[in-house]
Design a protein around this motif. Sequence first.
Motif, PDB file in Angstrom:
ATOM      1  N   PHE A   1       0.924  -1.139   0.121  1.00  0.00           N
ATOM      2  CA  PHE A   1      -0.104  -0.068   0.158  1.00  0.00           C
ATOM      3  C   PHE A   1       0.859   1.116  -0.114  1.00  0.00           C
ATOM      4  CE2 PHE A   1      -3.552   2.639   0.604  1.00  0.00           C
ATOM      5  CZ  PHE A   1      -3.226   3.659   1.835  1.00  0.00           C
ATOM      6  N   ILE A   2       1.815   1.185   1.044  1.00  0.00           N
ATOM      7  CA  ILE A   2       2.808   2.264   0.955  1.00  0.00           C
ATOM      8  C   ILE A   2       3.787   2.662  -0.259  1.00  0.00           C
ATOM      9  CG2 ILE A   2       5.022   3.383   1.823  1.00  0.00           C
ATOM     10  CD1 ILE A   2       2.967   3.081   4.077  1.00  0.00           C
ATOM     11  N   SER A   3       3.872   1.586  -1.133  1.00  0.00           N
ATOM     12  CA  SER A   3       4.584   1.628  -2.499  1.00  0.00           C
ATOM     13  C   SER A   3       3.601   2.157  -3.697  1.00  0.00           C
ATOM     14  CB  SER A   3       5.030   0.375  -3.015  1.00  0.00           C
ATOM     15  OG  SER A   3       4.205  -0.337  -3.577  1.00  0.00           O
ATOM     16  N   TRP A   4       2.306   1.821  -3.432  1.00  0.00           N
ATOM     17  CA  TRP A   4       1.212   2.241  -4.157  1.00  0.00           C
ATOM     18  C   TRP A   4       1.022   3.741  -4.006  1.00  0.00           C
ATOM     19  CZ3 TRP A   4      -3.689   3.941  -2.675  1.00  0.00           C
ATOM     20  CH2 TRP A   4      -4.423   4.118  -4.095  1.00  0.00           C
ATOM     21  N   LYS A   5       1.001   4.112  -2.604  1.00  0.00           N
ATOM     22  CA  LYS A   5       0.557   5.514  -2.177  1.00  0.00           C
ATOM     23  C   LYS A   5       1.633   6.521  -2.839  1.00  0.00           C
ATOM     24  CE  LYS A   5       0.173   6.543   2.178  1.00  0.00           C
ATOM     25  NZ  LYS A   5       0.661   7.975   2.655  1.00  0.00           N
ATOM     26  N   ASN A   6       2.883   6.033  -2.545  1.00  0.00           N
ATOM     27  CA  ASN A   6       4.039   7.033  -2.767  1.00  0.00           C
ATOM     28  C   ASN A   6       4.458   6.752  -4.225  1.00  0.00           C
ATOM     29  OD1 ASN A   6       3.779   7.458  -0.110  1.00  0.00           O
ATOM     30  ND2 ASN A   6       5.363   6.147   0.436  1.00  0.00           N
ATOM     31  N   ASN A   7       3.962   5.916  -4.980  1.00  0.00           N
ATOM     32  CA  ASN A   7       4.087   5.595  -6.279  1.00  0.00           C
ATOM     33  C   ASN A   7       5.589   5.020  -6.435  1.00  0.00           C
ATOM     34  OD1 ASN A   7       3.745   5.320  -8.906  1.00  0.00           O
ATOM     35  ND2 ASN A   7       3.885   7.167  -9.792  1.00  0.00           N
ATOM     36  N   ALA A   8       6.192   4.437  -5.464  1.00  0.00           N
ATOM     37  CA  ALA A   8       7.532   4.099  -5.309  1.00  0.00           C
ATOM     38  C   ALA A   8       7.641   2.862  -5.571  1.00  0.00           C
ATOM     39  CB  ALA A   8       7.913   4.335  -3.996  1.00  0.00           C
TER      40      ALA A   8
END
Lengths: 215, 10
Positions: free
Chosen positions: A202-209
């Motif tokens: 979720f974090i990688s999706w939110k930060n587009n990282a």
Amino acid sequence: MNIFRFLGDMTHLISILILLLKIYATKSCSGISLKTQELYALVFLTRYLDLFTDFISVYNTVMKLVFIASSLAIVWCMRNHPLVRRSYDKQLDTFRHYFLLLASFLLALLLHEKFAFQEVLWAFSIYLEAVAILPQLVLLQRSGNVDNLTGQYVFFLGAYRALYIFNWIYRYFIDPHFTRWIACVSGLVQTALYADFFYYYFISWKNNAKLQLPA
Amino acid sequence: GARSSPKDEL
């Protein structure tokens, strides 16, 4: 059949198609745990023993054949395909999955719905599926950066059993006599094991990282 | 013996 179970089966199918795409398109299985794939092949082989004895529906039979064939094909590819096997992270895929096999089998001997050959193996397949992802999650943590297809594969794999939990809740509401404790409790454990992965996904999706799991 | 749940799910 209800929408939760159908979406769950489709999500499971998508995860397998993503893995097949990754292996076929990139001719590589880097980041994929062979041990987890072997455990899944065993899960399907021990759960679908009734494939030829109990006909439930065309859908049920076709999906069982697809799951068995795809899991065996992936294991075969990772072991024998000259290009694919070279990209296998053998030195990172070191989880002692034989313990998972033994623990699941012992638990199935103790906890099952009926002491019969197929019932004990069915319970075994349920327990084994709950823990089969562990070698894969350990490998992801060791290999640091996760390529997109592998990340999507694990995400859909975790999501499918979460949808099945809604399916059991739904079935319980429409038929209070419906009980499937073994599958339900195992499904909760199985989904819980993905909790930290879902968080970092979720974090990688939110930060587009890029998806990064802490070592 | 005890009735076991229908194995109608994948």
